[in-house]
Every structure is written in structure tokens, then in C-alpha cells.
Design a protein around this motif. Structure first.
Motif, PDB file in Angstrom:
ATOM      1  N   GLU A  26      19.050 -76.009  -4.576  1.00 35.24           N
ATOM      2  CA  GLU A  26      18.756 -74.384  -4.546  1.00 35.24           C
ATOM      3  C   GLU A  26      20.134 -73.848  -5.414  1.00 35.24           C
ATOM      4  OE1 GLU A  26      19.912 -75.376  -0.318  1.00 35.24           O
ATOM      5  OE2 GLU A  26      18.585 -76.126  -1.903  1.00 35.24           O
ATOM      6  N   LEU A  27      21.347 -74.174  -4.953  1.00 31.59           N
ATOM      7  CA  LEU A  27      22.486 -73.855  -5.403  1.00 31.59           C
ATOM      8  C   LEU A  27      22.369 -73.790  -7.082  1.00 31.59           C
ATOM      9  CD1 LEU A  27      25.266 -75.456  -3.255  1.00 31.59           C
ATOM     10  CD2 LEU A  27      23.925 -73.139  -3.073  1.00 31.59           C
ATOM     11  N   LEU A  28      21.812 -74.664  -7.642  1.00 29.93           N
ATOM     12  CA  LEU A  28      21.593 -74.776  -9.077  1.00 29.93           C
ATOM     13  C   LEU A  28      20.712 -73.834  -9.724  1.00 29.93           C
ATOM     14  CD1 LEU A  28      21.613 -78.872  -9.809  1.00 29.93           C
ATOM     15  CD2 LEU A  28      23.603 -77.038  -9.388  1.00 29.93           C
ATOM     16  N   LEU A  29      19.788 -73.124  -8.731  1.00 29.04           N
ATOM     17  CA  LEU A  29      18.907 -72.374  -9.342  1.00 29.04           C
ATOM     18  C   LEU A  29      19.269 -70.639  -8.813  1.00 29.04           C
ATOM     19  CD1 LEU A  29      15.882 -74.149  -8.101  1.00 29.04           C
ATOM     20  CD2 LEU A  29      16.337 -73.872 -10.567  1.00 29.04           C
ATOM     21  N   GLN A  30      19.834 -70.522  -8.010  1.00 25.63           N
ATOM     22  CA  GLN A  30      20.006 -68.914  -7.505  1.00 25.63           C
ATOM     23  C   GLN A  30      21.502 -68.486  -7.697  1.00 25.63           C
ATOM     24  OE1 GLN A  30      20.100 -70.360  -2.975  1.00 25.63           O
ATOM     25  NE2 GLN A  30      21.103 -68.751  -2.940  1.00 25.63           N
ATOM     26  N   PRO A  31      21.609 -67.229  -7.757  1.00 26.57           N
ATOM     27  CA  PRO A  31      23.016 -66.432  -7.927  1.00 26.57           C
ATOM     28  C   PRO A  31      23.692 -66.539  -6.645  1.00 26.57           C
ATOM     29  CG  PRO A  31      21.391 -64.883  -7.453  1.00 26.57           C
ATOM     30  CD  PRO A  31      20.694 -66.252  -7.818  1.00 26.57           C
ATOM     31  N   GLN A  32      25.064 -66.620  -6.950  1.00 30.47           N
ATOM     32  CA  GLN A  32      26.060 -66.693  -5.714  1.00 30.47           C
ATOM     33  C   GLN A  32      26.050 -65.159  -5.095  1.00 30.47           C
ATOM     34  OE1 GLN A  32      28.760 -69.597  -5.094  1.00 30.47           O
ATOM     35  NE2 GLN A  32      27.750 -68.857  -3.256  1.00 30.47           N
ATOM     36  N   TRP A  33      25.629 -64.123  -5.765  1.00 29.94           N
ATOM     37  CA  TRP A  33      25.802 -62.806  -5.292  1.00 29.94           C
ATOM     38  C   TRP A  33      24.394 -62.244  -5.010  1.00 29.94           C
ATOM     39  CZ3 TRP A  33      30.616 -61.023  -5.008  1.00 29.94           C
ATOM     40  CH2 TRP A  33      31.597 -61.800  -5.668  1.00 29.94           C
ATOM     41  N   ASP A  34      24.177 -61.344  -4.660  1.00 29.85           N
ATOM     42  CA  ASP A  34      22.995 -60.621  -4.105  1.00 29.85           C
ATOM     43  C   ASP A  34      22.555 -59.677  -5.425  1.00 29.85           C
ATOM     44  OD1 ASP A  34      23.225 -61.372  -1.367  1.00 29.85           O
ATOM     45  OD2 ASP A  34      24.514 -59.428  -0.915  1.00 29.85           O
ATOM     46  N   ILE A  35      21.907 -60.675  -6.030  1.00 32.23           N
ATOM     47  CA  ILE A  35      21.163 -60.335  -7.192  1.00 32.23           C
ATOM     48  C   ILE A  35      19.730 -60.604  -7.168  1.00 32.23           C
ATOM     49  CG2 ILE A  35      20.800 -60.445  -9.918  1.00 32.23           C
ATOM     50  CD1 ILE A  35      23.574 -61.775 -10.042  1.00 32.23           C
ATOM     51  N   ALA A  36      18.847 -59.438  -7.358  1.00 32.32           N
ATOM     52  CA  ALA A  36      17.663 -59.637  -7.059  1.00 32.32           C
ATOM     53  C   ALA A  36      16.780 -60.723  -8.015  1.00 32.32           C
ATOM     54  CB  ALA A  36      16.761 -58.215  -7.487  1.00 32.32           C
ATOM     55  N   LEU A  79      25.168 -74.642 -25.486  1.00 34.49           N
ATOM     56  CA  LEU A  79      25.234 -73.316 -24.433  1.00 34.49           C
ATOM     57  C   LEU A  79      24.164 -72.892 -24.492  1.00 34.49           C
ATOM     58  CD1 LEU A  79      26.881 -71.512 -22.691  1.00 34.49           C
ATOM     59  CD2 LEU A  79      27.383 -70.203 -24.881  1.00 34.49           C
ATOM     60  N   GLY A  80      23.301 -72.568 -25.677  1.00 31.75           N
ATOM     61  CA  GLY A  80      21.934 -72.232 -25.905  1.00 31.75           C
ATOM     62  C   GLY A  80      20.986 -73.136 -25.156  1.00 31.75           C
ATOM     63  N   VAL A  81      21.047 -74.453 -25.078  1.00 32.19           N
ATOM     64  CA  VAL A  81      20.134 -75.300 -24.592  1.00 32.19           C
ATOM     65  C   VAL A  81      20.493 -75.035 -23.109  1.00 32.19           C
ATOM     66  CG1 VAL A  81      19.538 -77.874 -23.994  1.00 32.19           C
ATOM     67  CG2 VAL A  81      20.504 -77.127 -26.636  1.00 32.19           C
ATOM     68  N   TYR A  82      21.853 -74.953 -22.638  1.00 33.04           N
ATOM     69  CA  TYR A  82      21.868 -74.798 -21.008  1.00 33.04           C
ATOM     70  C   TYR A  82      20.948 -73.605 -20.628  1.00 33.04           C
ATOM     71  CZ  TYR A  82      23.949 -72.681 -17.170  1.00 33.04           C
ATOM     72  OH  TYR A  82      24.196 -71.962 -15.872  1.00 33.04           O
ATOM     73  N   TYR A  83      21.217 -72.382 -21.359  1.00 34.64           N
ATOM     74  CA  TYR A  83      20.466 -71.211 -21.034  1.00 34.64           C
ATOM     75  C   TYR A  83      19.160 -71.286 -20.994  1.00 34.64           C
ATOM     76  CZ  TYR A  83      24.649 -68.353 -21.117  1.00 34.64           C
ATOM     77  OH  TYR A  83      25.818 -67.629 -20.708  1.00 34.64           O
ATOM     78  N   LEU A  84      18.656 -72.265 -22.003  1.00 33.24           N
ATOM     79  CA  LEU A  84      17.033 -72.370 -21.993  1.00 33.24           C
ATOM     80  C   LEU A  84      16.652 -73.161 -20.828  1.00 33.24           C
ATOM     81  CD1 LEU A  84      14.558 -72.078 -23.511  1.00 33.24           C
ATOM     82  CD2 LEU A  84      15.103 -74.098 -24.986  1.00 33.24           C
ATOM     83  N   LEU A  85      17.268 -74.607 -20.627  1.00 30.00           N
ATOM     84  CA  LEU A  85      17.116 -75.156 -19.445  1.00 30.00           C
ATOM     85  C   LEU A  85      17.050 -74.336 -18.244  1.00 30.00           C
ATOM     86  CD1 LEU A  85      16.413 -78.130 -19.324  1.00 30.00           C
ATOM     87  CD2 LEU A  85      18.666 -78.741 -18.716  1.00 30.00           C
ATOM     88  N   ALA A  86      18.286 -73.680 -17.873  1.00 27.87           N
ATOM     89  CA  ALA A  86      18.408 -72.723 -16.811  1.00 27.87           C
ATOM     90  C   ALA A  86      17.207 -71.899 -16.686  1.00 27.87           C
ATOM     91  CB  ALA A  86      19.728 -72.038 -16.696  1.00 27.87           C
ATOM     92  N   PHE A  87      16.762 -71.282 -17.673  1.00 29.33           N
ATOM     93  CA  PHE A  87      15.602 -70.385 -17.685  1.00 29.33           C
ATOM     94  C   PHE A  87      14.289 -71.156 -17.078  1.00 29.33           C
ATOM     95  CE2 PHE A  87      12.082 -68.396 -19.710  1.00 29.33           C
ATOM     96  CZ  PHE A  87      11.904 -67.217 -18.994  1.00 29.33           C
ATOM     97  N   ALA A  88      14.131 -72.005 -17.815  1.00 24.58           N
ATOM     98  CA  ALA A  88      12.955 -72.876 -17.666  1.00 24.58           C
ATOM     99  C   ALA A  88      12.755 -73.487 -16.214  1.00 24.58           C
ATOM    100  CB  ALA A  88      13.024 -73.999 -18.588  1.00 24.58           C
ATOM    101  N   LEU A  90      14.346 -72.073 -13.542  1.00 24.89           N
ATOM    102  CA  LEU A  90      14.176 -71.061 -12.445  1.00 24.89           C
ATOM    103  C   LEU A  90      12.779 -70.549 -12.608  1.00 24.89           C
ATOM    104  CD1 LEU A  90      15.481 -69.029 -10.558  1.00 24.89           C
ATOM    105  CD2 LEU A  90      16.035 -67.631 -12.528  1.00 24.89           C
ATOM    106  N   THR A  91      12.166 -70.432 -13.773  1.00 24.45           N
ATOM    107  CA  THR A  91      10.770 -70.069 -13.918  1.00 24.45           C
ATOM    108  C   THR A  91       9.804 -71.190 -13.218  1.00 24.45           C
ATOM    109  OG1 THR A  91      10.938 -68.890 -15.916  1.00 24.45           O
ATOM    110  CG2 THR A  91       8.940 -69.704 -15.410  1.00 24.45           C
ATOM    111  N   GLY A  92      10.271 -72.388 -13.352  1.00 22.79           N
ATOM    112  CA  GLY A  92       8.981 -73.590 -12.578  1.00 22.79           C
ATOM    113  C   GLY A  92       9.536 -73.350 -11.232  1.00 22.79           C
TER     114      GLY A  92
END
Length: 348
Positions: A26-36, A79-88, A90-92
Motif C-alpha cells: 500500500e505504501l507504493l500506491l498511496q500518498p504520504q500526506w492527507d491528499i484525497a 520518468l514518463g514510464v514511471y508516471y504511466l505505471l503509477a497511474f495504472a 493506482l487505478t487498478g
């Protein structure tokens, strides 16, 4: 340096922290701060389009695959691949958690297991799919890679490449060698992903691989964008082999470990700030954040953990009793719910 920093340093040198094995996925998916959750998802989405947009623009600007021979350009593409993977990812994960909680909620309702105040008890563990777990490992590696390499490459670019080569100070150059640092540091500041010292080993292998590529590129007689028989002037193995060799050693054995060490300290600073702002209430906020992911109006206990890799976390990273856990919580969050399984319970 405080004692807690020394404790964190000692805890880094364990076999477990050599791998990208997510003991707390879960640490790889969520923010460290209180972000909705929806804001976090939107942030991931916008960064995907911003970064990939620059990658497409760069390809059209140079109109040749040779623009990918430069390590700064490769790093920005990753970096672009990272953002794409992180978005995918989190969505999944969001869709899986919502589906899981709906099923468990229906099962609990049918079994008439509601408590008197309408709060659901344990709904059971949430097993992380194998494919998503592997994707999270790759996401973790890419964050570590682009974070360290962005700092290293940009520093060396402005120090050794820009003064020696005829490069114009354009929006492209600034974004590729300043914007990449800002993007990497911003993501490191916001996300909850840990950085480990021993992961430098993989960065070293990547650096050696690029050095081997530069040598083979020179031996094959290929040229750079300006027609010269090398990628960078400091890597001219034909005319200045000693300088090129020292440059490779300095990059892999001095600059990479130095900036990776700085990145690790930046991630410790992030945890220190979060601990100071929220007074160690990370475990409650973590559970509430995933509760919000479900989109339900009622508290739904859940977990987002792999059935074979999850461990319970019970101590703070910055306390005298810290034992090297990933999330720096002060109280137990993951509660055993059977052999090799855990659950996260949230009661509001």
C-alpha cells in the motif's frame, strides 16, 4: 546527525532491503500526506500527460532515434514510464479495492453481521494480484532510478556538458535538466514509497550498462547528433581514453552513490515532516485513506496486501525501538487474520 538517523542508517543494511520486494504494497500506491484519493489520482494522470507530452515533443524536435542515446533523455522517458505505471497501478488497485469491499459488504449484510452502531467488523484480507504486485515492484525501481539519475545527470550536465558543448538555453533544455529534478523531488515528497541505500546496486548496474553501450557505440563508428564519433565529449574514448574512463568511474562510483544517498536522506526528511505534522497518527490516516478509496459513506475495513509478503508494522522508524519497518507507524496497523494473511481495520 541525531541518533534516529544513525538507527535508520544501520537498519538499511539488511538483506531484505536489497530487493524490491514490497512488504507493505500500500505504501507504493498511496500518498504520504492527507491528499484525497481522487486528487492523488488526478495528480498521477496530469503528470503522465505532462511528461509523455514532453517526450513526444522531444522526439519530433530531433526527428531521429539518436536523441535516445543521451542518458538525460533516456531518464526523462523512463520518468514518463514511471508516471504511466503509477497511474495504472493506482487505478487498478482502486477498482479492485472497491470491487472487493462491495462483495464483502454484501456478504456481511446477508450474514447479518452488522454491529449495533452499523459499523462492519473484519471483512477479510484483500489479496493483491500477482500481476499488480510485479507492476508495483517495477514502479518502485523506476522511482528510485529516475530520482537518483535525474539528480546525477542534471548536475553533471550543467557542470561538464553544457559548458563544453554548444547547447542553447531553451525550454527543452531547462525542462530536461531542471524540470526532471523538480518532478522527481515533488513525487518523492508526496508519495509514501521508501528509498533504500542498497538499491544503489541496481543503479550501478544500469550505469555500467550505459558505459558499455557508450564504448560499443564508439567502436561501431556511430556518431552523435552533431556528427561527432562519441555520445558526449567527456566520453571520447578515441581521443581522450583516460578522461573518458575517469568520467565513467566518477559517474558510477562517486556521483551515483552520492546523489542516491541524498535521495535517501530526502525520503527520511519527508517522514520526519509527516511525523511532526501529524504527531505519529500515520496508521490511522493510512486506514482512513483506503477507506475513502472505496467511495462508501460508511466505514469499511479492508486491506491492500499480498497474501504471501505482508508483515505487521508496529514501531516508528524514528524511535529507539525501530526495527527497520517500511512505513514508520507508531502503532500496529496490519492485524493477523489467519496464516499468511492480514487485514486492516478502520473504525470511525
Amino acid at each position: 546527525m541525531t541518533w534516529s538517523w544513525k538507527q535508520s542508517w544501520r537498519e538499511e543494511f539488511s538483506r531484505r532491503k536489497l530487493t524490491f520486494h514490497p512488504y507493505a504494497p500500500e505504501l507504493l500506491l498511496q500518498p504520504q500526506w492527507d491528499i484525497a484519493p481522487w486528487v492523488w489520482l488526478l495528480y498521477r494522470f496530469l503528470m503522465v500527460w505532462y511528461t509523455l507530452g514532453w517526450c513526444v515533443y522531444s522526439g519530433l524536435l530531433f526527428a531521429t532515434p539518436k536523441w535516445l542515446i543521451y542518458v538525460s533523455h533516456l531518464t526523462y522517458c523512463l520518468l514518463g514510464v514511471y508516471y504511466l505505471l503509477a497511474f495504472a497501478n493506482l487505478t487498478g488497485a482502486t477498482l479492485l479495492v472497491r470491487q472487493h469491499c462491495r462483495k464483502q459488504s454484501r456478504a456481511a449484510t446477508q450474514a447479518n453481521n452488522r454491529e449495533s452502531r452499523g459499523i462492519t467488523g473484519f471483512l477479510g484480507p484483500f489479496p493483491l494480484p500477482s500481476l499488480l504486485l510485479k507492476s508495483l515492484r517495477l514502479q518502485w525501481f523506476l522511482l528510485t532510478f529516475v530520482g537518483t539519475y535525474s539528480l546525477t545527470v542534471s548536475f553533471l550536465y550543467w557542470l561538464a556538458v553544457y559548458p563544453l558543448e554548444d547547447h542553447k538555453l531553451s525550454a527543452f533544455n531547462v525542462n530536461m535538466h531542471v524540470g526532471n529534478i523538480l518532478q522527481s523531488l515533488l513525487d518523492l515528497l508526496l508519495c509514501a514509497t521508501p528509498i533504500h541505500i542498497l538499491h544503489y546496486a541496481y543503479l550501478l548496474l544500469a550505469g555500467c550498462a550505459y558505459a558499455a553501450f557508450a564504448v560499443l557505440y564508439w567502436l561501431a563508428g556511430f556518431t552523435n547528433l552533431t556528427g561527432e564519433p562519441f555520445i558526449y565529449k567527456v566520453l571520447d574514448f578515441g581521443e581522450h581514453p583516460l578522461t573518458a574512463s575517469l568520467s565513467v568511474l566518477g559517474f558510477t562510483l562517486v556521483c551515483l552513490p552520492l546523489f542516491h544517498f541524498l535521495l535517501w536522506n530526502a525520503h527520511l526528511l519527508r517522514r520526519r515532516l509527516v511525523s511532526a505534522v501529524h504527531a505519529g497518527a500515520w496508521e490511522l490516516r493510512q486506514g482512513v485513506w483506503w477507506w475513502k478509496v472505496t467511495g462508501r459513506e460508511e466505514p469499511i475495513p479492508m486491506s491492500l496486501t499480498d497474501t504471501s509478503t505482508s508483515i505487521s508494522t508496529s514501531t516508528s522508524l524514528f524511535s529507539s525501538s525501530g526495527m527497520g519497518h517500511e512505513d514508520g507507524v507508531a502503532q500496529p496497523l496490519l492485524v493477523p487474520a489467519g496464516p499468511n494473511r492480514v487485514t486492516v481495520s478502520v473504525y470511525i
